[in-house]
Design a protein around this motif. Structure first.
Motif, PDB file in Angstrom:
ATOM      1  N   VAL A  27     -60.010  12.049 -61.639  1.00 25.18           N
ATOM      2  CA  VAL A  27     -59.071  10.968 -61.331  1.00 25.18           C
ATOM      3  C   VAL A  27     -58.686  10.231 -62.599  1.00 25.18           C
ATOM      4  O   VAL A  27     -57.505  10.122 -62.959  1.00 25.18           O
ATOM      5  CB  VAL A  27     -59.661   9.990 -60.303  1.00 25.18           C
ATOM      6  N   TYR A  28     -59.678   9.719 -63.315  1.00 31.36           N
ATOM      7  CA  TYR A  28     -59.371   8.943 -64.512  1.00 31.36           C
ATOM      8  C   TYR A  28     -58.800   9.808 -65.627  1.00 31.36           C
ATOM      9  O   TYR A  28     -58.003   9.334 -66.436  1.00 31.36           O
ATOM     10  CB  TYR A  28     -60.623   8.187 -64.986  1.00 31.36           C
ATOM     11  N   LYS A  29     -59.179  11.072 -65.676  1.00 30.80           N
ATOM     12  CA  LYS A  29     -58.571  11.976 -66.657  1.00 30.80           C
ATOM     13  C   LYS A  29     -57.062  12.011 -66.455  1.00 30.80           C
ATOM     14  O   LYS A  29     -56.285  11.824 -67.412  1.00 30.80           O
ATOM     15  CB  LYS A  29     -59.146  13.380 -66.497  1.00 30.80           C
ATOM     16  N   SER A  30     -56.632  12.252 -65.224  1.00 27.82           N
ATOM     17  CA  SER A  30     -55.195  12.353 -64.948  1.00 27.82           C
ATOM     18  C   SER A  30     -54.488  11.021 -65.161  1.00 27.82           C
ATOM     19  O   SER A  30     -53.389  10.978 -65.742  1.00 27.82           O
ATOM     20  CB  SER A  30     -54.980  12.836 -63.507  1.00 27.82           C
ATOM     21  N   GLU A  31     -55.107   9.941 -64.724  1.00 22.60           N
ATOM     22  CA  GLU A  31     -54.475   8.622 -64.857  1.00 22.60           C
ATOM     23  C   GLU A  31     -54.375   8.186 -66.320  1.00 22.60           C
ATOM     24  O   GLU A  31     -53.360   7.626 -66.760  1.00 22.60           O
ATOM     25  CB  GLU A  31     -55.261   7.594 -64.042  1.00 22.60           C
ATOM     26  N   LEU A  32     -55.400   8.442 -67.099  1.00 19.54           N
ATOM     27  CA  LEU A  32     -55.384   8.083 -68.521  1.00 19.54           C
ATOM     28  C   LEU A  32     -54.290   8.837 -69.265  1.00 19.54           C
ATOM     29  O   LEU A  32     -53.558   8.252 -70.077  1.00 19.54           O
ATOM     30  CB  LEU A  32     -56.745   8.372 -69.156  1.00 19.54           C
ATOM     31  N   CYS A  33     -54.195  10.127 -68.992  1.00 17.26           N
ATOM     32  CA  CYS A  33     -53.175  10.914 -69.684  1.00 17.26           C
ATOM     33  C   CYS A  33     -51.780  10.415 -69.331  1.00 17.26           C
ATOM     34  O   CYS A  33     -50.890  10.370 -70.189  1.00 17.26           O
ATOM     35  CB  CYS A  33     -53.334  12.397 -69.345  1.00 17.26           C
ATOM     36  N   PHE A  34     -51.579  10.015 -68.079  1.00 19.63           N
ATOM     37  CA  PHE A  34     -50.277   9.469 -67.703  1.00 19.63           C
ATOM     38  C   PHE A  34     -50.005   8.168 -68.470  1.00 19.63           C
ATOM     39  O   PHE A  34     -48.912   7.971 -69.023  1.00 19.63           O
ATOM     40  CB  PHE A  34     -50.203   9.207 -66.204  1.00 19.63           C
ATOM     41  N   LEU A  35     -50.971   7.292 -68.500  1.00 20.18           N
ATOM     42  CA  LEU A  35     -50.781   6.007 -69.164  1.00 20.18           C
ATOM     43  C   LEU A  35     -50.547   6.169 -70.663  1.00 20.18           C
ATOM     44  O   LEU A  35     -49.852   5.356 -71.284  1.00 20.18           O
ATOM     45  CB  LEU A  35     -51.985   5.104 -68.912  1.00 20.18           C
ATOM     46  N   LEU A  36     -51.109   7.223 -71.241  1.00 22.54           N
ATOM     47  CA  LEU A  36     -50.892   7.493 -72.663  1.00 22.54           C
ATOM     48  C   LEU A  36     -49.603   8.258 -72.913  1.00 22.54           C
ATOM     49  O   LEU A  36     -49.187   8.429 -74.068  1.00 22.54           O
ATOM     50  CB  LEU A  36     -52.078   8.278 -73.231  1.00 22.54           C
ATOM     51  N   GLY A  37     -48.971   8.762 -71.849  1.00 22.71           N
ATOM     52  CA  GLY A  37     -47.708   9.482 -71.991  1.00 22.71           C
ATOM     53  C   GLY A  37     -47.850  10.883 -72.529  1.00 22.71           C
ATOM     54  O   GLY A  37     -46.908  11.434 -73.099  1.00 22.71           O
ATOM     55  N   VAL A  38     -49.030  11.510 -72.331  1.00 22.82           N
ATOM     56  CA  VAL A  38     -49.260  12.869 -72.824  1.00 22.82           C
ATOM     57  C   VAL A  38     -49.845  13.711 -71.706  1.00 22.82           C
ATOM     58  O   VAL A  38     -50.457  13.190 -70.767  1.00 22.82           O
ATOM     59  CB  VAL A  38     -50.216  12.881 -74.039  1.00 22.82           C
ATOM     60  N   THR A  39     -49.681  15.030 -71.790  1.00 22.32           N
ATOM     61  CA  THR A  39     -50.248  15.900 -70.772  1.00 22.32           C
ATOM     62  C   THR A  39     -51.731  16.147 -71.073  1.00 22.32           C
ATOM     63  O   THR A  39     -52.175  16.050 -72.225  1.00 22.32           O
ATOM     64  CB  THR A  39     -49.529  17.262 -70.732  1.00 22.32           C
ATOM     65  N   PRO A  40     -52.506  16.484 -70.058  1.00 21.64           N
ATOM     66  CA  PRO A  40     -53.922  16.779 -70.274  1.00 21.64           C
ATOM     67  C   PRO A  40     -54.169  18.019 -71.119  1.00 21.64           C
ATOM     68  O   PRO A  40     -55.300  18.260 -71.541  1.00 21.64           O
ATOM     69  CB  PRO A  40     -54.456  16.969 -68.847  1.00 21.64           C
ATOM     70  N   TRP A  41     -53.121  18.819 -71.373  1.00 28.82           N
ATOM     71  CA  TRP A  41     -53.272  20.043 -72.178  1.00 28.82           C
ATOM     72  C   TRP A  41     -52.941  19.809 -73.649  1.00 28.82           C
ATOM     73  O   TRP A  41     -53.054  20.710 -74.454  1.00 28.82           O
ATOM     74  CB  TRP A  41     -52.393  21.140 -71.601  1.00 28.82           C
ATOM     75  N   LEU A  42     -52.558  18.598 -73.999  1.00 26.91           N
ATOM     76  CA  LEU A  42     -52.283  18.294 -75.406  1.00 26.91           C
ATOM     77  C   LEU A  42     -53.577  18.343 -76.201  1.00 26.91           C
ATOM     78  O   LEU A  42     -54.576  17.738 -75.798  1.00 26.91           O
ATOM     79  CB  LEU A  42     -51.657  16.900 -75.534  1.00 26.91           C
ATOM     80  N   PRO A  43     -53.620  19.064 -77.332  1.00 27.18           N
ATOM     81  CA  PRO A  43     -54.841  19.050 -78.156  1.00 27.18           C
ATOM     82  C   PRO A  43     -55.176  17.625 -78.589  1.00 27.18           C
ATOM     83  O   PRO A  43     -54.280  16.843 -78.933  1.00 27.18           O
ATOM     84  CB  PRO A  43     -54.468  19.921 -79.353  1.00 27.18           C
ATOM     85  N   VAL A  44     -56.455  17.299 -78.563  1.00 31.88           N
ATOM     86  CA  VAL A  44     -56.879  15.944 -78.920  1.00 31.88           C
ATOM     87  C   VAL A  44     -56.337  15.554 -80.291  1.00 31.88           C
ATOM     88  O   VAL A  44     -55.881  14.422 -80.495  1.00 31.88           O
ATOM     89  CB  VAL A  44     -58.418  15.834 -78.908  1.00 31.88           C
ATOM     90  N   GLY A  45     -56.360  16.480 -81.226  1.00 30.26           N
ATOM     91  CA  GLY A  45     -55.913  16.171 -82.579  1.00 30.26           C
ATOM     92  C   GLY A  45     -54.431  15.896 -82.691  1.00 30.26           C
ATOM     93  O   GLY A  45     -53.968  15.358 -83.703  1.00 30.26           O
TER      94      GLY A  45
END
Length: 299
Positions: A166-184
């Motif tokens: 849940v928080y993984k998906s919500e955080l990525c939305f709030l940051l404006g990036v997809t969950p598949w974006l490399p951390v770097g």
């Protein structure tokens, strides 16, 4: 499915019911500890650590449990009928004179020396709701493997403890990036915001019966509600920005929310994102979706 805030609530209920009281009944229904008898000992405290629960008991003992997907602890008053599942799913019973805590479907249940707690939770990163929370250390942990997809890094409890799907998906939305974006590849300003935002979301929800992420924060990339609606979001469908909202309109831009699994396929990790509001790699078209929109695995 419990994440850090839900486990924090469970610990609070157990602590309120048991701490400072003498156990008059104990029944650990796992083979290795079936003969252990904790009756006559005082419960000292119940502490959450990420998604783990540590029930510390007089005599230097700790009962370590983990809820994972289906486990739960229920607290009942004297004479109250137990409800939480059939009797054969009960894994632990801890009873005082006026309260009984019953653990259902606990996939992890072990009795440790309190001095050996690190064997169970020493691998965890900073706890988002714990006294050891350190946003700088959490970010350093995440950036240690810059090629790793952000969503997978957030679920790795060795980086920071308490985040689930849940928080993984919500955080990525709030940051404006997809969950598949490399951390770097995460822009520096958003990388610095990530641990602060994660802690703020869990902190805001640790005492709520219903998890809400909409309206908790407002940045230049997020809004407190659907476009044109204003800050007063109501309705269960609008408690979360993307999680559990596959095919429904994005609360920010009205584009249909998408759903796919993330990871190596060995576990179902339903991942939600808005293809318009979030930039970065996405699964190829036709990628298999999870069987349901709610199941996930915790660590």
């Amino acid at each position: 499915m419990p994440e850090g805030d839900t486990v924090w609530q469970a610990a609070k209920r157990l602590h309120t019911a048991l701490a400072g009281r003498v156990l008059i009944r104990s029944d650990l229904r796992v083979p290795k500890f079936a003969t252990a008898d904790l009756a006559g000992r005082t419960v000292l405290d119940v502490t959450p650590r990420g998604k783990h629960l540590l029930t510390r008991i007089e005599g230097g003992l700790t009962l370590h449990s983990h809820l994972r997907m289906d486990g739960s602890w229920k607290v009942f008053t004297h004479g109250q009928r137990w409800s939480g599942g059939p009797a054969h799913q009960i894994r632990a019973i801890l009873g005082t004179e006026d309260r009984t805590a019953v653990g259902y479907r606990l996939p992890v249940l072990e009795l440790l020396r309190t001095t050996d707690e690190d064997r169970a939770v020493g691998h965890l990163g900073p706890d988002l709701l714990g006294p050891d929370w350190d946003p700088n250390r959490a970010l350093e942990n995440l950036l240690r493997d810059p090629a790793r997809p952000l969503g997978e890094a957030l679920l790795d409890q060795r980086n920071l403890a308490g985040i689930g799907n849940v928080y993984k998906s919500e955080l990525c939305f709030l940051l404006g990036v997809t969950p598949w974006l490399p951390v770097g590849a995460l822009p520096a300003d958003r990388a610095a915001l990530l641990p602060v935002l994660a802690q703020k979301l869990l902190e805001a929800n640790r005492d709520r019966p219903t998890r809400i992420t909409t309206g908790v924060v407002a940045t230049s990339r997020t809004t407190t509600g659907p476009r044109g609606q204003g800050p007063g979001i109501t309705g269960r469908d609008q408690n979360l920005y993307v999680y559990g909202r596959a095919s429904r309109p994005c609360l920010r831009c009205h584009t249909p929310i998408r759903l796919a699994n993330q990871g190596d396929g060995s576990r179902e990790r339903p991942t939600y994102w808005c293809p318009s509001c979030q930039f970065g790699p996405t699964p190829p078209p036709g990628t298999a979706q999870p069987r349901t929109g709610t199941r996930r695995t915790t660590n």
